[in-house]
Every structure is written in C-alpha cells, then in structure tokens.
Scaffold this motif. Structure first.
Motif, PDB file in Angstrom:
ATOM      1  N   MET A   1      28.852  26.321  39.109  1.00  0.00           N
ATOM      2  CA  MET A   1      29.835  26.938  39.950  1.00  0.00           C
ATOM      3  C   MET A   1      29.657  28.438  39.872  1.00  0.00           C
ATOM      4  SD  MET A   1      33.700  26.547  38.505  1.00  0.00           S
ATOM      5  CE  MET A   1      33.847  26.920  36.806  1.00  0.00           C
ATOM      6  N   TYR A   2      30.009  29.085  40.948  1.00  0.00           N
ATOM      7  CA  TYR A   2      29.996  30.542  41.008  1.00  0.00           C
ATOM      8  C   TYR A   2      31.428  31.029  41.206  1.00  0.00           C
ATOM      9  CZ  TYR A   2      24.949  30.543  41.605  1.00  0.00           C
ATOM     10  OH  TYR A   2      23.608  30.381  41.423  1.00  0.00           O
ATOM     11  N   VAL A   3      31.777  32.083  40.514  1.00  0.00           N
ATOM     12  CA  VAL A   3      33.100  32.678  40.645  1.00  0.00           C
ATOM     13  C   VAL A   3      32.939  34.101  41.155  1.00  0.00           C
ATOM     14  CG1 VAL A   3      35.195  33.345  39.418  1.00  0.00           C
ATOM     15  CG2 VAL A   3      33.965  31.280  38.731  1.00  0.00           C
ATOM     16  N   PHE A   4      33.623  34.404  42.232  1.00  0.00           N
ATOM     17  CA  PHE A   4      33.599  35.737  42.808  1.00  0.00           C
ATOM     18  C   PHE A   4      34.950  36.387  42.516  1.00  0.00           C
ATOM     19  CE2 PHE A   4      30.779  33.018  45.207  1.00  0.00           C
ATOM     20  CZ  PHE A   4      29.596  33.748  45.192  1.00  0.00           C
ATOM     21  N   THR A   5      35.006  37.160  41.436  1.00  0.00           N
ATOM     22  CA  THR A   5      36.278  37.706  40.972  1.00  0.00           C
ATOM     23  C   THR A   5      36.902  38.687  41.959  1.00  0.00           C
ATOM     24  OG1 THR A   5      35.112  39.394  39.698  1.00  0.00           O
ATOM     25  CG2 THR A   5      35.744  37.370  38.550  1.00  0.00           C
ATOM     26  N   SER A   6      36.096  39.353  42.742  1.00  0.00           N
ATOM     27  CA  SER A   6      36.646  40.344  43.679  1.00  0.00           C
ATOM     28  C   SER A   6      37.435  39.692  44.809  1.00  0.00           C
ATOM     29  CB  SER A   6      35.526  41.206  44.260  1.00  0.00           C
ATOM     30  OG  SER A   6      34.623  40.400  44.994  1.00  0.00           O
ATOM     31  N   GLY A   8      38.395  36.104  44.554  1.00  0.00           N
ATOM     32  CA  GLY A   8      39.095  34.924  44.057  1.00  0.00           C
ATOM     33  C   GLY A   8      38.494  33.623  44.545  1.00  0.00           C
ATOM     34  N   VAL A   9      37.298  33.683  45.100  1.00  0.00           N
ATOM     35  CA  VAL A   9      36.640  32.492  45.625  1.00  0.00           C
ATOM     36  C   VAL A   9      35.781  31.847  44.534  1.00  0.00           C
ATOM     37  CG1 VAL A   9      34.917  31.639  47.279  1.00  0.00           C
ATOM     38  CG2 VAL A   9      36.637  33.284  48.004  1.00  0.00           C
ATOM     39  N   ILE A  10      35.873  30.533  44.452  1.00  0.00           N
ATOM     40  CA  ILE A  10      35.026  29.764  43.544  1.00  0.00           C
ATOM     41  C   ILE A  10      34.202  28.804  44.387  1.00  0.00           C
ATOM     42  CG2 ILE A  10      34.935  28.162  41.611  1.00  0.00           C
ATOM     43  CD1 ILE A  10      37.601  29.257  40.698  1.00  0.00           C
ATOM     44  N   ARG A  38      28.547  23.289  47.916  1.00  0.00           N
ATOM     45  CA  ARG A  38      29.140  23.041  49.217  1.00  0.00           C
ATOM     46  C   ARG A  38      30.648  23.070  49.297  1.00  0.00           C
ATOM     47  NH1 ARG A  38      25.750  24.127  53.105  1.00  0.00           N
ATOM     48  NH2 ARG A  38      23.951  22.792  53.178  1.00  0.00           N
ATOM     49  N   VAL A  39      31.347  23.300  48.195  1.00  0.00           N
ATOM     50  CA  VAL A  39      32.806  23.298  48.219  1.00  0.00           C
ATOM     51  C   VAL A  39      33.321  24.629  47.682  1.00  0.00           C
ATOM     52  CG1 VAL A  39      34.885  22.175  47.341  1.00  0.00           C
ATOM     53  CG2 VAL A  39      32.894  20.796  47.931  1.00  0.00           C
ATOM     54  N   ASN A  40      34.165  25.265  48.458  1.00  0.00           N
ATOM     55  CA  ASN A  40      34.777  26.536  48.067  1.00  0.00           C
ATOM     56  C   ASN A  40      36.291  26.386  48.021  1.00  0.00           C
ATOM     57  OD1 ASN A  40      32.382  27.918  48.015  1.00  0.00           O
ATOM     58  ND2 ASN A  40      33.021  29.487  49.442  1.00  0.00           N
ATOM     59  N   ILE A  41      36.888  27.211  47.200  1.00  0.00           N
ATOM     60  CA  ILE A  41      38.335  27.365  47.213  1.00  0.00           C
ATOM     61  C   ILE A  41      38.643  28.801  46.831  1.00  0.00           C
ATOM     62  CG2 ILE A  41      38.699  26.623  44.821  1.00  0.00           C
ATOM     63  CD1 ILE A  41      41.285  25.204  45.885  1.00  0.00           C
ATOM     64  N   GLN A  42      39.656  29.361  47.460  1.00  0.00           N
ATOM     65  CA  GLN A  42      40.077  30.722  47.119  1.00  0.00           C
ATOM     66  C   GLN A  42      41.395  30.631  46.369  1.00  0.00           C
ATOM     67  OE1 GLN A  42      40.671  33.507  50.333  1.00  0.00           O
ATOM     68  NE2 GLN A  42      40.404  35.216  48.930  1.00  0.00           N
ATOM     69  N   GLN A  51      44.302  23.405  41.759  1.00  0.00           N
ATOM     70  CA  GLN A  51      43.284  22.687  42.527  1.00  0.00           C
ATOM     71  C   GLN A  51      41.882  23.068  42.051  1.00  0.00           C
ATOM     72  OE1 GLN A  51      43.902  22.781  46.855  1.00  0.00           O
ATOM     73  NE2 GLN A  51      46.040  23.322  46.422  1.00  0.00           N
ATOM     74  N   ALA A  52      41.671  24.349  41.802  1.00  0.00           N
ATOM     75  CA  ALA A  52      40.366  24.817  41.326  1.00  0.00           C
ATOM     76  C   ALA A  52      40.042  24.211  39.965  1.00  0.00           C
ATOM     77  CB  ALA A  52      40.343  26.343  41.254  1.00  0.00           C
ATOM     78  N   LEU A  53      41.040  24.116  39.096  1.00  0.00           N
ATOM     79  CA  LEU A  53      40.813  23.507  37.781  1.00  0.00           C
ATOM     80  C   LEU A  53      40.480  22.020  37.924  1.00  0.00           C
ATOM     81  CD1 LEU A  53      43.604  25.277  35.721  1.00  0.00           C
ATOM     82  CD2 LEU A  53      41.132  25.650  35.580  1.00  0.00           C
ATOM     83  N   ALA A  54      41.120  21.335  38.856  1.00  0.00           N
ATOM     84  CA  ALA A  54      40.800  19.925  39.102  1.00  0.00           C
ATOM     85  C   ALA A  54      39.364  19.777  39.617  1.00  0.00           C
ATOM     86  CB  ALA A  54      41.794  19.329  40.098  1.00  0.00           C
ATOM     87  N   LEU A  55      38.953  20.676  40.495  1.00  0.00           N
ATOM     88  CA  LEU A  55      37.571  20.651  40.995  1.00  0.00           C
ATOM     89  C   LEU A  55      36.580  20.958  39.876  1.00  0.00           C
ATOM     90  CD1 LEU A  55      37.978  22.433  44.437  1.00  0.00           C
ATOM     91  CD2 LEU A  55      37.526  20.000  44.035  1.00  0.00           C
ATOM     92  N   ALA A  56      36.950  21.882  38.991  1.00  0.00           N
ATOM     93  CA  ALA A  56      36.086  22.200  37.859  1.00  0.00           C
ATOM     94  C   ALA A  56      35.902  20.965  36.978  1.00  0.00           C
ATOM     95  CB  ALA A  56      36.662  23.355  37.048  1.00  0.00           C
TER      96      ALA A  56
END
Length: 63
Positions: A1-6, A8-10, A38-42, A51-56
């Motif tokens: 996974m990639y995290v874009f801190t600027s 908030g997109v994962i 292929r799946v993003n969430i902000q 939701q992001a933690l569930a995807l992680a």
C-alpha cells in the motif's frame, strides 16, 4: 500500500470487488496506473479511517 500524507489518500494493492464496496463504501477503484494497486480511499474523518483500517486488514490477509 502507498500512503500519501499530503492528501490523506491510501492506495491499496487490492482488486476492487463487491466485498470491498461493502466493507469500505468510500473506497473507489482506479482505472489507470499500476494495475496491482487498484483501490483508493481518502481519509477525511473517523469513518473513512475505520474503512481504511479494514482495507489494510484485507490487504495484510492477502499476503
């Protein structure tokens, strides 16, 4: 996974599916870029964070 801190997109290394749509309704599929990610969430509130933690967890279980 990639995290874009600027922003908030994962970006998760998952294929978008009905399961993901139910688990994380704010997640969205990518149509271009790296085919494996292929799946993003902000993250913008507590709900999208959960939701992001569930995807992680899903991504971790898939490895």
């Amino acid at each position: 996974m990639y995290v874009f801190t600027s922003t908030g997109v994962i970006n998760f290394r998952l294929q978008y599916s009905d399961e993901i749509a139910e688990l994380a309704p704010d997640a969205y599929p990518l149509t271009k870029g790296n085919y494996q990610y292929r799946v993003n969430i902000q993250i913008h509130d507590e709900s999208t964070l959960k939701q992001a933690l569930a995807l992680a967890g899903l991504a971790y279980d898939a490895t």
